[in-house]
Design a protein around this motif. Structure first.
Motif, mmCIF file in Angstrom:
data_model
loop_
_atom_site.group_PDB
_atom_site.id
_atom_site.type_symbol
_atom_site.label_atom_id
_atom_site.label_comp_id
_atom_site.label_asym_id
_atom_site.label_seq_id
_atom_site.Cartn_x
_atom_site.Cartn_y
_atom_site.Cartn_z
ATOM 1 N N PRO A 188 0.611 -1.435 -0.007
ATOM 2 C CA PRO A 188 0.015 0.441 -0.230
ATOM 3 C C PRO A 188 0.854 1.138 -0.006
ATOM 4 O O PRO A 188 0.440 2.675 -0.947
ATOM 5 N N VAL A 189 2.141 0.943 0.821
ATOM 6 C CA VAL A 189 2.923 2.789 0.857
ATOM 7 C C VAL A 189 3.171 2.569 -0.713
ATOM 8 O O VAL A 189 3.220 4.215 -1.240
ATOM 9 N N VAL A 190 3.808 2.074 -1.597
ATOM 10 C CA VAL A 190 4.295 2.363 -3.165
ATOM 11 C C VAL A 190 2.835 2.912 -3.477
ATOM 12 O O VAL A 190 2.991 3.342 -4.675
ATOM 13 N N LEU A 191 1.958 2.047 -3.536
ATOM 14 C CA LEU A 191 0.618 2.875 -4.216
ATOM 15 C C LEU A 191 0.271 3.986 -4.387
ATOM 16 O O LEU A 191 0.138 5.139 -4.777
ATOM 17 N N ALA A 192 0.638 4.492 -1.956
ATOM 18 C CA ALA A 192 0.471 5.944 -2.227
ATOM 19 C C ALA A 192 1.051 6.346 -2.924
ATOM 20 O O ALA A 192 1.257 8.305 -3.108
ATOM 21 N N ILE A 193 2.893 6.135 -2.473
ATOM 22 C CA ILE A 193 3.967 7.361 -2.812
ATOM 23 C C ILE A 193 3.347 7.200 -4.296
ATOM 24 O O ILE A 193 3.974 8.895 -5.183
ATOM 25 N N VAL A 194 3.572 6.271 -5.459
ATOM 26 C CA VAL A 194 2.899 6.830 -6.601
ATOM 27 C C VAL A 194 1.600 7.845 -6.508
ATOM 28 O O VAL A 194 1.855 8.701 -8.346
ATOM 29 N N SER A 195 0.802 7.120 -6.435
ATOM 30 C CA SER A 195 -0.737 8.591 -6.388
ATOM 31 C C SER A 195 0.007 9.821 -5.971
ATOM 32 O O SER A 195 -0.680 10.995 -6.627
ATOM 33 N N ILE A 196 0.733 10.089 -5.033
ATOM 34 C CA ILE A 196 1.197 11.558 -4.963
ATOM 35 C C ILE A 196 2.267 11.903 -5.527
ATOM 36 O O ILE A 196 1.677 13.283 -6.857
ATOM 37 N N TYR A 197 2.850 11.384 -6.740
ATOM 38 C CA TYR A 197 3.835 11.402 -7.765
ATOM 39 C C TYR A 197 2.543 11.693 -8.782
ATOM 40 O O TYR A 197 2.646 12.396 -9.467
ATOM 41 N N CYS A 198 1.676 10.996 -9.166
ATOM 42 C CA CYS A 198 0.689 10.898 -9.827
ATOM 43 C C CYS A 198 0.073 12.597 -9.852
ATOM 44 O O CYS A 198 -0.197 13.403 -10.916
ATOM 45 N N MET A 199 -0.252 12.845 -8.881
ATOM 46 C CA MET A 199 -0.565 14.302 -8.161
ATOM 47 C C MET A 199 0.122 15.783 -8.916
ATOM 48 O O MET A 199 -0.745 16.604 -9.059
ATOM 49 N N ALA A 200 1.507 14.744 -8.750
ATOM 50 C CA ALA A 200 2.291 16.165 -8.829
ATOM 51 C C ALA A 200 2.136 16.854 -9.839
ATOM 52 O O ALA A 200 3.136 17.916 -10.573
ATOM 53 N N ARG A 201 1.919 16.014 -11.189
ATOM 54 C CA ARG A 201 2.004 15.929 -12.541
ATOM 55 C C ARG A 201 0.339 16.016 -13.470
ATOM 56 O O ARG A 201 0.080 15.485 -13.045
ATOM 57 N N ARG A 202 0.557 17.049 -13.874
ATOM 58 C CA ARG A 202 -1.129 16.850 -14.823
ATOM 59 C C ARG A 202 -1.162 16.424 -15.347
ATOM 60 O O ARG A 202 -2.432 16.553 -15.760
ATOM 61 N N ARG A 203 -0.060 15.512 -16.873
ATOM 62 C CA ARG A 203 -0.383 14.543 -17.676
ATOM 63 C C ARG A 203 -1.289 13.384 -16.426
ATOM 64 O O ARG A 203 -2.182 12.681 -17.387
ATOM 65 N N THR A 204 -0.577 13.078 -15.694
ATOM 66 C CA THR A 204 -1.365 11.631 -14.701
ATOM 67 C C THR A 204 -2.426 12.007 -13.409
ATOM 68 O O THR A 204 -2.130 11.583 -12.753
ATOM 69 N N ALA A 205 -2.898 13.439 -13.297
ATOM 70 C CA ALA A 205 -3.236 13.706 -11.754
ATOM 71 C C ALA A 205 -4.767 13.056 -12.180
ATOM 72 O O ALA A 205 -4.945 12.444 -11.350
ATOM 73 N N ILE A 206 -5.372 12.747 -13.458
ATOM 74 C CA ILE A 206 -6.705 12.018 -12.897
ATOM 75 C C ILE A 206 -6.461 10.315 -12.557
ATOM 76 O O ILE A 206 -7.857 9.869 -12.272
ATOM 77 N N PHE A 207 -5.192 9.892 -12.352
ATOM 78 C CA PHE A 207 -5.170 8.680 -12.126
ATOM 79 C C PHE A 207 -5.287 8.858 -10.243
ATOM 80 O O PHE A 207 -4.955 7.536 -9.672
ATOM 81 N N ALA A 208 -4.558 10.112 -10.017
ATOM 82 C CA ALA A 208 -4.412 9.885 -8.606
ATOM 83 C C ALA A 208 -5.190 9.588 -7.631
ATOM 84 O O ALA A 208 -4.815 9.010 -6.541
ATOM 85 N N PRO A 209 -6.273 10.326 -7.301
ATOM 86 C CA PRO A 209 -7.531 9.905 -6.697
ATOM 87 C C PRO A 209 -7.714 8.616 -6.758
ATOM 88 O O PRO A 209 -7.700 8.138 -5.376
ATOM 89 N N MET A 210 -7.829 8.141 -7.992
ATOM 90 C CA MET A 210 -7.872 6.912 -7.680
ATOM 91 C C MET A 210 -6.965 6.197 -6.917
ATOM 92 O O MET A 210 -7.291 4.747 -6.016
ATOM 93 N N LEU A 211 -6.064 6.116 -7.040
ATOM 94 C CA LEU A 211 -4.382 5.577 -6.820
ATOM 95 C C LEU A 211 -4.864 5.584 -5.099
ATOM 96 O O LEU A 211 -4.263 4.533 -4.364
ATOM 97 N N TYR A 212 -4.753 6.823 -4.646
ATOM 98 C CA TYR A 212 -4.814 6.412 -3.670
ATOM 99 C C TYR A 212 -6.276 6.447 -2.846
ATOM 100 O O TYR A 212 -5.886 5.325 -1.608
ATOM 101 N N VAL A 213 -7.315 6.494 -3.306
ATOM 102 C CA VAL A 213 -8.548 5.593 -2.187
ATOM 103 C C VAL A 213 -7.704 4.240 -2.405
ATOM 104 O O VAL A 213 -7.557 3.524 -1.243
ATOM 105 N N ILE A 214 -7.451 3.478 -3.717
ATOM 106 C CA ILE A 214 -6.894 1.822 -3.180
ATOM 107 C C ILE A 214 -5.838 1.473 -2.580
ATOM 108 O O ILE A 214 -5.906 0.347 -1.226
ATOM 109 N N SER A 215 -5.035 2.883 -2.057
ATOM 110 C CA SER A 215 -4.227 2.555 -1.213
ATOM 111 C C SER A 215 -5.062 2.317 0.101
ATOM 112 O O SER A 215 -4.118 2.004 1.147
ATOM 113 N N LEU A 216 -6.067 3.682 0.313
ATOM 114 C CA LEU A 216 -6.555 3.033 1.657
ATOM 115 C C LEU A 216 -7.406 1.747 1.625
ATOM 116 O O LEU A 216 -7.746 1.335 3.024
#
Length: 576
Positions: free
Chosen positions: A143-171
């Motif tokens: 789950p930690v790897v899922l969470a940090i990947v979601s943080i990185y995706c949120m920091a980039r405009r091209r991948t931000a659309i996937f970030a909320p989903m990844l973070y919720v899956i980590s939760l």
């Protein structure tokens, strides 16, 4: 540069997966292994609708796969190496992915070769990751790897659309990932113009995860157990965690009693760990949230994620010994992006995390001794070759450096190794039983008198702890599980000709325990195993019983009876 970094990943990726496999052979934490066993059995018995564990839903999908592998191949569910090995597959791939991910980002920096290898080696062989994962038997890295990947995706405009989903899956994989909310939330608010678009993907992702529980009628109960009832599960200031509360309150002290002897009346209630710890963590979280809102680069983001994870472990009550692990992947990301500032902090956090785990469980086990002994011999041979042919290594390294490896090599290698190990273990663990014929009378079908047993009661076809008899990863469907010291007596039938049997200490002791097995006929010892340990293979033998009236199976603890889970395997009387 790209080719060099791919080769760096391939080299350290192979070492990483081998290190994970080696560490899996170490003795896991017995208490947590019991949870995996119980939850897997629940999934075998009734699927997701029967799952009564308090673990979040995402990882339970993998436990469901593990359960069906056991069921499909007739493997007994118990605290075995096979169970630990199967449960850790998500950790193996998460560790290799983390290494791959960080090696890719090294392309952005013109690091010298020694530095690339130093960074990759620190990720691949990070003692905190190895001790909390394959040694301990926990899956927190996933789950930690899922969470940090979601943080990185949120920091980039091209991948931000996937970030909320990844973070919720980590939760949904581990609720403790809430610790990264100030960082993720800060980035979400900072980039609100486009970050909100990813909210739509949360709904189908959550629906897919929760659907099996809903169909099984277990959804509400599962969510209550995983996210509500667990909050008060450990009402301690600290639960073996070397943090602030270990210093101020002491280990396993109540989190409802003010520290330093302060009265709980008036403002004294603020000094309860349950209150003060949460207040301190909220203050740190507000700080990291504000800093995230005004951050200008990803380097700062990783540093803040590391800081919040460190505060989560250090100031919150009820922390476990391994929860500092959550800071390590964030610290490694920070290290790759900003080696100068992050170097000391990531090393110190790794040291504290590894030591805290080793205070509870160390890197030991008889299989580890075998691997280490073989490694020592290999190192000696390589050292001799190095001195005999000093230019050989330079020539070999130059050859390898010119080769171009595809990036998927470590993943393919890991998959191949896991598949081969799985096949070998499944073959080894195929259950065995006594072939039924008219000339064979199973001892388990005869009347047994328990003359004496130090601990619990003997069990027919199960170990003394009530799980299928298993020795050296093989399940035995016929036998008696007892505990030294013990004496079991049977009256022999008139046509008894010989007694056939095996003797060993059950795998559930993780290689511990030692005792001597003895067979007595009419009170006289006719067979003795000598001292046997949990590391030994079973001994199979037979004795002539013709003309005798009573048969006794005796186990002697030879001193301490700790972990002396003695199994009599495939015992039967051959009739004339």
């Amino acid at each position: 540069m790209e080719k060099r970094n791919v080769n760096t990943f391939v080299f350290w990726g192979i070492i990483c997966l081998l290190a994970n496999i080696l560490c899996t052979y170490a003795e896991g934490y017995d208490g947590d292994q019991s949870f995996w066993v119980g939850w897997t059995q629940q999934l075998v018995d009734g699927g997701f609708g029967n799952f009564k564990g308090n673990y979040p839903p995402v990882y339970v999908f993998w436990l469901w796969v593990v359960a069906h592998i056991h069921s499909l191949f007739g493997i007994g569910i118990g605290k075995t190496f096979f169970m630990k090995f199967m449960c850790l597959w998500p950790v193996y791939f998460s560790h290799v992915f983390l290494l791959d991910w960080l090696c890719r980002f090294m392309d952005r920096f013109n690091y010298p070769e020694w530095k690339r290898h130093a960074l990759a080696g620190f990720v691949a062989l990070n003692p905190a990751l190895l001790l909390a994962g394959p040694v301990w038997g926990q899956v927190d890295l996933f789950p930690v790897v899922l969470a940090i990947v979601s943080i990185y995706c949120m920091a980039r405009r091209r991948t931000a659309i996937f970030a909320p989903m990844l973070y919720v899956i980590s939760l949904l994989a581990k609720f403790q990932m809430i610790l990264f909310l100030p960082i993720f939330g800060g980035l979400f608010l900072k980039h609100w113009r486009y970050s909100w678009r990813g909210l739509a993907l949360i709904i189908p992702a959550v629906a897919l995860v929760l659907l099996p529980y809903a169909l099984g009628g277990n959804l509400v109960d599962m969510l209550m157990r995983s996210y509500v009832k667990t909050v008060g599960q450990y009402p301690y200031a600290t639960f073996n965690a070397a943090n602030l509360w270990y210093l101020w309150a002491g280990n396993t002290a109540s989190d409802a009693v003010p520290v330093w002897g302060i009265s709980e009346y008036g403002l004294g209630f603020l000094f309860k760990p349950s209150i003060m710890g949460k207040v301190l963590f909220v203050l740190v979280s507000i700080f990291t949230l504000v800093k995230t809102l005004f951050s200008k680069n990803i380097r700062t983001i990783w540093g803040l994620a590391f800081l919040n994870a460190l505060a989560f472990f250090t100031v919150l009550p009820g922390m476990h010994e391994r929860y500092l692990l959550y800071a390590i992947p964030a610290g490694l990301c920070w290290l790759v992006w900003d080696t100068r500032r992050a170097g000391l902090w990531s090393i110190l956090a790794t040291f504290v995390s590894a030591v805290n785990v080793m205070l509870i469980i160390s890197f030991k086990g008889h299989h580890v001794w075998n691997f280490t002994s073989a490694l020592a011999c290999v190192v000696l041979v390589l050292a001799v070759v190095s001195f005999a042919f000093p230019n050989l290594w330079r020539w070999g390294y130059a050859k390898i450096a010119r080769m171009k490896f595809p990036r998927f090599v470590p993943y393919v290698t890991l998959s191949a190794v896991l598949f081969v190990m799985l096949v070998v273990l499944l073959v080894q663990m195929q259950p065995v039983s006594v072939s039924r014929t008219e000339e064979k009378l199973l001892l388990t079908e005869m009347s047994m008198r328990v003359v004496h047993q130090d601990y619990k009661k003997p069990r027919t076809d199960f170990s003394v702890d009530g799980v299928p008899l298993q020795v050296r990863n093989r399940v035995y469907r016929d036998g008696i599980g007892t505990h030294a010291a013990s004496t079991l007596r049977f009256r022999l039938p008139e046509k008894a000709q010989s007694f056939h049997f095996g003797a060993a200490i059950d795998d559930e002791t993780y290689g511990n325990g030692d005792c001597e097995f003895m067979v007595k006929l009419d009170g006289r010892v006719v067979w003795s195993s000598g001292r046997m340990t949990g590391k030994d293979r079973p001994k199979f033998d037979s004795v002539t019983v013709e003309g005798h009236e009573t048969l006794e199976l005796v186990t002697d603890p030879m001193g301490s009876n700790s972990s002396d889970h003695a199994d009599w395997l495939l015992p039967y009387i051959k009739l004339r």
